[in-house]
Design an enzyme around this catalytic site. Structure first.
Site, PDB file in Angstrom:
ATOM      1  N   ASN A 192      -1.504   6.879 -27.866  1.00  0.00           N
ATOM      2  CA  ASN A 192      -1.411   6.750 -27.223  1.00  0.00           C
ATOM      3  C   ASN A 192      -0.373   5.263 -26.718  1.00  0.00           C
ATOM      4  O   ASN A 192      -0.446   4.524 -27.389  1.00  0.00           O
ATOM      5  CB  ASN A 192      -2.113   5.809 -26.261  1.00  0.00           C
ATOM      6  CG  ASN A 192      -2.055   6.123 -24.256  1.00  0.00           C
ATOM      7  OD1 ASN A 192      -0.295   5.602 -24.072  1.00  0.00           O
ATOM      8  ND2 ASN A 192      -2.373   5.647 -22.891  1.00  0.00           N
ATOM      9  N   LYS A 214      -0.908   1.586 -28.578  1.00  0.00           N
ATOM     10  CA  LYS A 214      -2.726   1.090 -27.599  1.00  0.00           C
ATOM     11  C   LYS A 214      -3.672   0.772 -28.725  1.00  0.00           C
ATOM     12  O   LYS A 214      -4.317   1.718 -28.734  1.00  0.00           O
ATOM     13  CB  LYS A 214      -2.399   2.002 -26.397  1.00  0.00           C
ATOM     14  CG  LYS A 214      -3.740   1.449 -25.265  1.00  0.00           C
ATOM     15  CD  LYS A 214      -3.539   2.702 -23.677  1.00  0.00           C
ATOM     16  CE  LYS A 214      -4.296   1.760 -22.742  1.00  0.00           C
ATOM     17  NZ  LYS A 214      -4.416   3.108 -21.782  1.00  0.00           N
ATOM     18  N   GLU A 269      -9.513   8.769 -22.264  1.00  0.00           N
ATOM     19  CA  GLU A 269      -8.261   8.290 -23.423  1.00  0.00           C
ATOM     20  C   GLU A 269      -9.633   8.295 -24.747  1.00  0.00           C
ATOM     21  O   GLU A 269      -9.015   8.458 -25.730  1.00  0.00           O
ATOM     22  CB  GLU A 269      -8.127   6.564 -22.748  1.00  0.00           C
ATOM     23  CG  GLU A 269      -7.087   7.141 -21.905  1.00  0.00           C
ATOM     24  CD  GLU A 269      -6.228   6.312 -21.268  1.00  0.00           C
ATOM     25  OE1 GLU A 269      -5.566   5.384 -22.664  1.00  0.00           O
ATOM     26  OE2 GLU A 269      -6.236   5.439 -20.107  1.00  0.00           O
ATOM     27  N   CYS A 313      -0.939  -0.193 -20.291  1.00  0.00           N
ATOM     28  CA  CYS A 313      -1.646  -0.194 -19.180  1.00  0.00           C
ATOM     29  C   CYS A 313      -3.359  -0.794 -19.164  1.00  0.00           C
ATOM     30  O   CYS A 313      -3.079  -1.856 -18.606  1.00  0.00           O
ATOM     31  CB  CYS A 313      -2.545   1.459 -19.325  1.00  0.00           C
ATOM     32  SG  CYS A 313      -3.242   1.629 -17.720  1.00  0.00           S
ATOM     33  N   GLU A 348       3.675   4.646 -18.730  1.00  0.00           N
ATOM     34  CA  GLU A 348       2.538   5.534 -20.317  1.00  0.00           C
ATOM     35  C   GLU A 348       2.279   6.655 -20.086  1.00  0.00           C
ATOM     36  O   GLU A 348       2.328   7.481 -18.019  1.00  0.00           O
ATOM     37  CB  GLU A 348       1.426   4.492 -19.675  1.00  0.00           C
ATOM     38  CG  GLU A 348       0.060   4.953 -20.529  1.00  0.00           C
ATOM     39  CD  GLU A 348      -1.292   4.976 -20.096  1.00  0.00           C
ATOM     40  OE1 GLU A 348      -1.228   4.206 -18.714  1.00  0.00           O
ATOM     41  OE2 GLU A 348      -2.295   4.388 -20.854  1.00  0.00           O
ATOM     42  N   ASN A 387      -0.571   3.698 -15.499  1.00  0.00           N
ATOM     43  CA  ASN A 387      -1.511   4.885 -14.988  1.00  0.00           C
ATOM     44  C   ASN A 387      -2.741   4.027 -14.499  1.00  0.00           C
ATOM     45  O   ASN A 387      -3.741   4.611 -15.348  1.00  0.00           O
ATOM     46  CB  ASN A 387      -2.003   5.715 -15.538  1.00  0.00           C
ATOM     47  CG  ASN A 387      -0.514   6.878 -15.978  1.00  0.00           C
ATOM     48  OD1 ASN A 387       0.235   7.958 -15.191  1.00  0.00           O
ATOM     49  ND2 ASN A 387       0.097   6.228 -17.056  1.00  0.00           N
TER      50      ASN A 387
END
Lengths: 305, 305
Positions: free
Chosen positions: A110, A127, A146, A172, A47, A197
């Site tokens: 993302n 994402k 995020e 993730c 990611e 991550n």
């Protein structure tokens, strides 16, 4: 019959905030060349692979945030990676911050893509399970913004034909949610690539910090087994700007067994010869969805009220 | 704050086809008395706890099949268990074959109930994920005719208040399906009791036989962690009528950690002091459903076409 895809999981060690994309791409090319020399069909990167994990900082200046995003893909910074892949006839997947304009509106996602051996982008996923928080929370030793810097992906999970099989992607935090794997499996996925991550320290429940590696593998392995799919988890690992990220990138068989695992917290390639036909061992037997699922009774799963 | 429920998982060793219910109930009472002496609030027994696992035999005579079912609950055979529980002021759960008449139609379910300390049945669940096959398959070393002898449960998963918490139940094969845990968690379950009879040998994919214990724990642990619930798995274990059944009954914390596990393949009690408030560590953080789930995008999960 066997239908092999040789996959490489290219774990990346830490990326400093000051490290240039050119430098990161160089590291990625080194891992890609190693993967090619080991006959990999596809090499999967983590990611947000091109930069440090920037949601750990609160930034008020949108231009400063946007510097971590890609305005097109490929772009000049990433072109050498695309070019080398085409030369080597190897596919790859890559996570990055996507800044895009749709109907005159700017969006930030993302995102992760799969690139075929031809150099063509054959799958893109944005994402949908964004973790963290939208506002600055100064009490935290580091932020996880995020929910501030990205919009949640607006589309359901999807799959694409690639490398002779059916591939899916997730990113993730998605990997902790069983819905992720099930949505992908119901769409036929035989292999799912998942970059991450993941800080060792979770400020909301630090009493679980020692369980981060366990939870990572538990989720990846259950997702693989309960859906009869290959699952590849690819970490950005190590101490990045003072924040410890877990490693243990792994390749998980459709039985849930870990068949390859990174042993470092730095740039490292692991590979495995994955027979996509092994999915049938699970999906035509114990988890034959058609015979055994009861979707008409899953009345809570999709309620939105 | 802490809100403890002391739970006992009462694993049963093999039950011979010829063993009477009276004899089995005696064994169960012995385990129940031990649980009471260890301050258990509730003791959980396996799936189909009162008889041998009869779906391993093909029987043409329905009367022979029906002899393995309970026509009422409690009944004379099970009355001593209910009576002793009431004396000891301990709750319990119990799996059994249920034969019932509804609107003049006979139904047969694989059922489990929770009985409060008062002796009142406060929850009943009828297994919805029936494994196995509906027809005689003589090539198998033993049959798994759940799809022949039982109707699938017609109702979604549900929960009930009991022992100061919110309890759910599932049965055997249900535990492999992530939908089970999620449906229960979305209905507020803090602890789920799951009895099972699981042969070591799976005739459709014998190459996975060595993974049976791993798959059992993987499913129970992922279900607990990904939903922030206590999960209790209770085996009927050991060599029953020539068929090896796995053991490793366990109590799993909302972190996915196994905190107690049976070490034998016979009658054995394991206990743990379960703080139901620990569910919040998970469900108000990493798996805060309201903040992080995307039910509007789970478009494949409940499709029935």
């Amino acid at each position: 019959m066997a239908r092999y895809v040789v996959v490489g999981a290219a774990q990346l060690g830490p990326i400093a905030r000051s490290e240039t994309r050119a430098s990161v791409v160089e590291r990625m090319i080194a891992l890609m060349e190693k993967a090619a020399s080991r006959q990999c069909d596809v090499v999967a990167f983590p990611e947000l692979a091109l930069t440090t994990f920037f949601p750990r900082w609160f930034m008020e200046d949108q231009a400063e945030v946007d510097a971590f995003f890609e305005k097109s893909m490929p772009n000049d910074d990433v072109a050498p990676l695309f070019a080398r892949a085409k030369e080597l006839k190897i596919g790859f997947s890559l996570g990055y911050g996507e800044l895009t304009e749709i109907d005159g509106v700017t969006h930030r996602y993302n995102t992760t893509i799969i690139v075929e051996k031809t150099g063509e982008i054959v799958h893109r996923y944005r994402k949908i399970h964004l973790p963290g928080h939208p506002e600055h929370e100064p009490w935290r030793p580091f932020q996880h913004l995020e929910k501030r810097y990205f919009e949640p992906g607006p589309e359901p999970f999807s799959t694409a034909e690639a490398f002779g099989g059916i591939f899916g992607q997730a990113i993730c935090n998605d990997r902790r949610w069983p819905e992720t794997y099930r949505e992908l499996a119901l769409r036929g996925a035989e292999m799912v690539l998942i970059g991450y991550n993941t800080p060792v320290h979770y400020p909301l429940a630090p009493e679980h910090d020692h369980l981060q590696n366990f939870h990572n593998h538990l989720s990846l392995q259950a997702g693989a087994y309960q859906n009869g799919m290959w699952v590849v988890g690819i970490a950005k690992a190590g101490k990045e700007e003072g924040c410890d990220l877990i490693g243990q990138s792994c390749i998980v068989a459709p039985t849930g067994e870990i068949v390859a695992m990174a042993g470092s917290l730095s740039d490292e390639l692991i590979t495995y010869d994955c027979d996509l036909d092994r999915c049938k061992e699970i999906r035509e037997n114990i988890f034959n969805f058609r015979l055994h699922r009861r979707p008409e009774l899953y009345t809570a799963l999709t309620r939105t009220d």
